[in-house]
Design an enzyme around this catalytic site. Structure first.
Site, PDB file in Angstrom:
ATOM      1  N   ARG A   8      47.784 115.193  16.917  1.00 24.43           N
ATOM      2  CA  ARG A   8      46.335 115.028  16.808  1.00 24.43           C
ATOM      3  C   ARG A   8      45.753 115.943  15.737  1.00 24.43           C
ATOM      4  O   ARG A   8      46.362 116.923  15.332  1.00 24.43           O
ATOM      5  CB  ARG A   8      45.657 115.429  18.134  1.00 24.43           C
ATOM      6  N   HIS A   9      44.504 115.661  15.359  1.00 20.33           N
ATOM      7  CA  HIS A   9      43.751 116.581  14.524  1.00 20.33           C
ATOM      8  C   HIS A   9      42.879 117.428  15.452  1.00 20.33           C
ATOM      9  O   HIS A   9      42.344 116.910  16.431  1.00 20.33           O
ATOM     10  CB  HIS A   9      42.868 115.788  13.550  1.00 20.33           C
ATOM     11  N   PRO A  10      42.698 118.724  15.172  1.00 16.53           N
ATOM     12  CA  PRO A  10      41.934 119.558  16.106  1.00 16.53           C
ATOM     13  C   PRO A  10      40.451 119.202  16.188  1.00 16.53           C
ATOM     14  O   PRO A  10      39.834 119.396  17.235  1.00 16.53           O
ATOM     15  CB  PRO A  10      42.129 120.970  15.547  1.00 16.53           C
ATOM     16  N   SER A  11      39.853 118.696  15.120  1.00 20.49           N
ATOM     17  CA  SER A  11      38.394 118.527  15.106  1.00 20.49           C
ATOM     18  C   SER A  11      37.936 117.090  14.853  1.00 20.49           C
ATOM     19  O   SER A  11      36.747 116.839  14.730  1.00 20.49           O
ATOM     20  CB  SER A  11      37.750 119.413  14.036  1.00 20.49           C
TER      21      SER A  11
END
Lengths: 391, 391
Positions: free
Chosen positions: B237-240
């Site tokens: 995933r991407h954190p943001s």
């Protein structure tokens, strides 16, 4: 005309920055760290898309600032211009009269539609360097496709080499798809500046995020061709050097990197594993690379006797390359990181500061000048227009 | 005096290269790609340590060549010199008479012991730029400690953000610890060259692998300070930004990067998930980032209906950023990678060629000149000594 800055190796240079989100802003931040004056042109109202990506910090005045934007836009001035309006285009063109470099990361074709394609720019400002950072580059069949960090990490092969197992895709935990392209953008721009000093002409630098991922593959392409096996993810090991990875200790983890036979022998001595030094499975690096799991088992059994800090002291004293696995909190306390001025505290609102990573490009004997925090949208409009004689 | 090359943006520059393994050689390879003449000085007998790291290719003449070395040493000339012998030091000094840049990645202190510390170099060759690439830098408490790629990936925090779970440490699948430092080395060298054009004086560029990792942390430092939670590994995933990651399809994986509300709505339409568009859990990016697993479940259930190539066609037509997860074999066949000349086939022995990654720094309208394969140890001794008037 804009006056350039006077400090730093890139003093004297003016960069106009049309970029958004990460790859482009990382590129122009690096140029600014080195002394270039960077003027960021943003869409009125909304600004850089990164201003809308969290986490957000709320100041005492209720103003929300994106910590994401704040992390990669220091040392820039902001002016909001709508490049579809003639009035604002005239301001951009005034800015370009002073500029050495224009950086953009629109989809290929957008600059042409705005009336600022390379041919037009080069005809009007022959010394101007244009740097275009895009997902797939200005040429080739995918040129108009959209791309983000994860897309190019996956398409460029880096993701296929990262992780524990082929069916558990694992992203590199930082946006290396964007950042690598931003860094290669800086390299291309500086190369074009060096060439311009001889040729007196600008160039169009064309950096693609996908190309930049392929350029990071190191020896993976050659391993595939020589071994005939498609390289896959191998957890925390190194593909061609063993032992070289993260190992479990009695409490926590430690990185050990015994990159040659001399260091391997020293490692065995310290762990009380001298008996393995003549074991044919571990006799040289090639043998060790063929038996990584057996070796890991032996090493971790021995490491279980002490905690990570104890082992770090022992291995460091013996000159075996080792290190802790630092999380972000530990990085912020690390004495070496602090001694190298790699943390920079800047005000994010009228009552709060945030620490961001500093520049890793050091010139011995010099301390970087004071950095300015990322600008508010349109913060420098009046000052810039005044300087350009438009106000 | 050595004649510089005449093609490329760094034509006119001569680089003397004392570096070994990866960070330094990657730096000097990039300078060579851009047109600098690079002379690699290696230890007699064994040469660059990377010559002893696999995989190895055996030529028809029985000669073994390291594919690792071959991947990062194109466009260099090799001469073997023992810098502890006066006779060989005299040759190095003749080389430095022609040089613009000297690059080294010894442990800090080694250059002083060899008699080539910065003060001596600067006094004798005031225009010479020295670039030192080291594990921890020329200053600070860890300066003399040894470091390798994995050590700085772990100490700099990148490793703490990469992987599926905190107790399964996962290395970035390429040596980003070395490569990032090599790239920042190029940036520092070119900045010093630009400054030298004004000041007529060289500088000492001091790049540390650890610093370079910290500089890649992007917004992780700020996330920690704002959220108060130490960021950990989050798989693919991407954190943001959500949804932004790798998803399972009916057959294989696909990367989807719906970075804003407009793209998210389009994604839902395509997947027949319109009902989710008003779901409060997914109503905006902040809400989606708080419910990534629920969203993933919905998306993967819908994606199960078709294979990766079918979905790629559909999402691409709709303008949703997407891509396949390419392994190294797929990268080598990718039409965009080929169209961008990112693969370079060079002879590795008298009967075999290998393909390595090309340079991602493109100048539109120009094709890079022919590249030369990595040199054999001491291959250019006679030619260099003749050119220097020593033979």
């Amino acid at each position: 005309m804009l006056a350039p800055k006077t400090q730093g190796p890139l003093a004297g240079l003016v960069v106009i920055d049309l970029t958004r989100v990460l790859a482009g802003p990382y590129c122009t931040m690096t140029l600014g760290d080195l002394g270039a004056r960077v003027v960021k042109v943003e869409m009125p109202g909304q600004g850089d898309d990164a201003r809308h990506i969290g986490p957000f910090v709320e100041g005492a005045d209720g103003e929300q600032t994106s910590g994401y934007f704040f992390s990669v836009n220091r040392n820039k001035e902001s002016i909001a211009l709508d490049l579809k309006l003639d009035r604002d285009k005239a301001v951009l063109e005034k800015l370009l009269d002073s500029a050495d470099v224009l950086v953009e990361n629109y989809s290929p074709g957008t600059m042409d539609r705005l009336g600022y394609g390379w041919d037009m720019l080069h005809a009007r400002w022959p010394r101007l360097i244009l740097a275009s950072i895009s997902g797939f580059g200005q040429t080739g069949p995918y040129r108009t496709l959209p791309a983000y960090d994860m897309v190019v990490q996956a398409m460029g092969g880096v993701l296929s080499l990262t992780g524990d197992a082929p069916n558990r895709p694992t992203r590199v935990g930082v946006s290396i798809g964007d950042i690598a392209a931003g860094m290669f953008g800086v390299i291309g721009i500086q190369a074009a500046l060096l060439e311009r000093a001889r040729s007196h002409e600008g160039k169009h630098v064309d950096v693609a995020m996908l190309d930049s991922q392929v350029a990071l593959l190191e020896n993976a392409l050659v391993r595939y061709q020589v071994d005939g096996v498609v390289p896959g993810p191998i957890g925390s090991r190194h593909p061609s050097i063993t032992p070289f990875g993260v190992f479990r200790t009695g409490e926590g983890h430690i990185v050990l990197a015994a990159g040659n036979d001399r260091l391997f022998t020293r490692l065995l001595d310290i762990l009380g594993l001298e008996r393995l030094s003549t074991d044919p499975r571990f006799i040289d690096n090639a043998a060790r690379c063929a038996h990584p799991d057996e070796l890991r088992l032996e090493i971790e059994l021995a490491l279980a006797a002490k905690s990570t800090p104890e082992w770090l002291k022992i291995f460091t004293a013996a000159g075996v390359p080792c290190g802790p696995m630092n999380d972000v909190a530990a990085v912020m306390k690390d004495p070496q990181v602090r001694a190298r001025h790699m943390l920079m505290e800047l005000p994010v609102s009228n009552d709060r500061s945030l620490t961001i990573a500093g520049s890793p490009i050091k010139f011995q004997g010099e301390i970087l000048g004071d950095a300015q925090p990322a600008p508010r949208l349109d913060q420098h409009r009046d000052a810039l227009l005044t300087e350009l004689g438009l106000l």
